[in-house]
Design a protein around this motif. Sequence first.
Motif, PDB file in Angstrom:
ATOM      1  N   PHE A 185       0.830  -1.204   0.000  1.00  0.00           N
ATOM      2  CA  PHE A 185       0.000   0.000   0.000  1.00  0.00           C
ATOM      3  C   PHE A 185       0.870   1.260   0.000  1.00  0.00           C
TER       4      PHE A 185
ATOM      5  N   ARG B 112      -5.864   3.513   4.674  1.00  0.00           N
ATOM      6  CA  ARG B 112      -7.303   3.679   4.471  1.00  0.00           C
ATOM      7  C   ARG B 112      -7.649   5.159   4.377  1.00  0.00           C
TER       8      ARG B 112
ATOM      9  N   GLY C  94      -2.361  -3.258   5.997  1.00  0.00           N
ATOM     10  CA  GLY C  94      -3.559  -4.078   5.976  1.00  0.00           C
ATOM     11  C   GLY C  94      -4.651  -3.598   5.037  1.00  0.00           C
ATOM     12  N   ASP C  95      -4.679  -2.309   4.707  1.00  0.00           N
ATOM     13  CA  ASP C  95      -5.722  -1.765   3.847  1.00  0.00           C
ATOM     14  C   ASP C  95      -5.257  -0.407   3.341  1.00  0.00           C
ATOM     15  N   GLY C  96      -5.820   0.004   2.214  1.00  0.00           N
ATOM     16  CA  GLY C  96      -5.488   1.330   1.699  1.00  0.00           C
ATOM     17  C   GLY C  96      -5.390   1.363   0.188  1.00  0.00           C
TER      18      GLY C  96
ATOM     19  N   ARG D 102      -3.441   0.704  -3.127  1.00  0.00           N
ATOM     20  CA  ARG D 102      -2.399  -0.198  -3.626  1.00  0.00           C
ATOM     21  C   ARG D 102      -1.414   0.546  -4.524  1.00  0.00           C
TER      22      ARG D 102
ATOM     23  N   ASP E 120      -3.130  -0.836  -8.923  1.00  0.00           N
ATOM     24  CA  ASP E 120      -4.389  -1.562  -8.853  1.00  0.00           C
ATOM     25  C   ASP E 120      -5.065  -1.463 -10.216  1.00  0.00           C
TER      26      ASP E 120
END
Length: 174
Positions: A15, A19, A142-144, A146, A149
């Motif tokens: 990432f 997020r 963990g998230d966000g 890329r 993408d």
Amino acid sequence: MTTLQYQCAMSLDGFIAGRDGDMSWLDTGTAPGETNPLVAQVGAVLSGARTYHGDDPNAGTEQEGGYDGQYTGPTIVLTHHVPPSAPPGVTFADDLGKAIELAREAAGDRLVSVLGADVARQCIAAGLLDEVLVHLIPVLLGDGVRLFDNPGGDPVRLEVLESGPLMVRARIVR
């Protein structure tokens, strides 16, 4: 010819922003007063609107802004919503080709630093991005957002030009 280089820091899980575009996790490793070596190579920045208006982990400090507050050159912002006026040194454009043309002209013989995952993806799709420079940051988000993408898209081949501790620079293979 001017090189268009996508520059980013990336978490070890892929990432470039957390997020909702959160950048508070980012520590560039440049201490106050220390010069970021990329600054001298960059002649212009081509930024996406979300990146331009994004979360600066150095907000409110002397290191606020691009390259820990050390970059003062021209910035071209690709956006769907061009405002009626712009801050000094900033140009807004609503067309990728025009934004790249403006950035190349402004950069002269130095790099155009492409900032923002969506702008980089658009440059790749148009066959206009030359290189990718990724600095790996030892964190798992963990998230966000890329690094790249493009669901259903074709692979993009890269040729490694340079690598070092937690850094890779690669050329787009055409």
